[in-house]
Scaffold this active site. Sequence first.
Site, mmCIF file in Angstrom:
data_model
loop_
_atom_site.group_PDB
_atom_site.id
_atom_site.type_symbol
_atom_site.label_atom_id
_atom_site.label_comp_id
_atom_site.label_asym_id
_atom_site.label_seq_id
_atom_site.Cartn_x
_atom_site.Cartn_y
_atom_site.Cartn_z
ATOM 1 C CB SER A 15 -0.934 0.010 1.210
ATOM 2 O OG SER A 15 -1.640 1.241 1.283
ATOM 3 C CE LYS A 67 -11.739 -0.807 -0.072
ATOM 4 N NZ LYS A 67 -11.893 -0.160 -1.403
ATOM 5 C CG ASP A 103 -12.887 3.158 -2.473
ATOM 6 O OD1 ASP A 103 -11.754 3.614 -2.231
ATOM 7 O OD2 ASP A 103 -13.258 2.041 -2.095
ATOM 8 N N GLY A 129 -16.858 -5.131 -14.327
ATOM 9 C CA GLY A 129 -16.755 -5.809 -13.047
ATOM 10 C C GLY A 129 -18.014 -5.618 -12.232
ATOM 11 C CB ALA A 133 -13.404 -1.905 -7.146
ATOM 12 C CG ASN A 152 -19.004 -9.380 -13.713
ATOM 13 O OD1 ASN A 152 -17.852 -9.034 -13.483
ATOM 14 N ND2 ASN A 152 -19.550 -10.444 -13.142
ATOM 15 C CB THR A 154 -20.554 -14.002 -13.404
ATOM 16 O OG1 THR A 154 -19.360 -14.772 -13.440
ATOM 17 C CG2 THR A 154 -21.694 -14.848 -12.870
ATOM 18 N NE ARG A 157 -19.983 -11.200 -8.122
ATOM 19 C CZ ARG A 157 -18.803 -10.802 -7.656
ATOM 20 N NH1 ARG A 157 -17.681 -11.287 -8.164
ATOM 21 N NH2 ARG A 157 -18.721 -9.901 -6.695
ATOM 22 C CG MET A 205 -11.394 1.764 -10.693
ATOM 23 S SD MET A 205 -12.945 1.129 -10.038
ATOM 24 C CE MET A 205 -12.906 1.767 -8.361
#
Length: 265
Positions: A15, A67, A103, A129, A133, A152, A154, A157, A205
């Site tokens: 990080s 998170k 974020d 995605g 995020a 995405n 899938t 999702r 990102m």
Amino acid sequence: MTVATGVAGQPVAHSLSPLIHGAWIRATGLDAVYDRYDPPDVEGFRALIERGRRGELRGLNVTAPFKAEALAMADTATATARICGSANLLLFVDGRITADSTDGTGLMAALAEQAPDLDVRNQTVVVLGAGGAARAAVAALMAAGAGVSVLNRTRARAEGLVAELGATVAGPAALEQAILVVNALSVAPDIDLSVLRDDAVLMDMTYRPLTTPFLVAGRARGLTVVDGLAMLIGQARPSFRALFDMEPPAVDVRCLALAALDEVA
């Protein structure tokens, strides 16, 4: 008394948040520290949070994979954190925990910095995605007035995410219409950049590597690109304000971060 803050995640050794916040702390002369905390599992994370509740910490930034647990442990949460379903910032005051998510703020700050001519209002935006995020990106971009579609691998999702946030699942023409494509995946996306508009903007990102294959391909296509480091710094600014009740000083933390990444601007 030294104010204790930091970032918690697993892994967290990579990080850059301690470098960024540490530079601001030194520039302001604060009696404070910003450390890395790497609890091995959820139980370890909960034990760390209890230290905050006891007053040993003023606050924490939180990264993967904690998170969602950060939000669950909070006594109160901002509307943004609730919408995102996760928190990347915890504040400890008088034994109580407040959760927030910066974020989305970071994403919008990165776009304003590196794609200043971009206006997403009433425009199609595609988010790649459907994880945490992506949720933060979708929420921020919808709040900015964009029409957000989620793409995405899938589909189920993606459908779950859009049902909660009010976005749409990307159809065949979404990429062709998009003024902005945001990669919220941890890997390079498999999409055909040749179908994008000539004025489209690409954002990734992630910041390791800073110049991802996705952004390299975008530059080769002649598109404006936005990197994840700009987002990291953009989300760190409101975190610093919340942790220390002051504005971050005028320090070129991007230059410091680039040096740490061994990258060139």
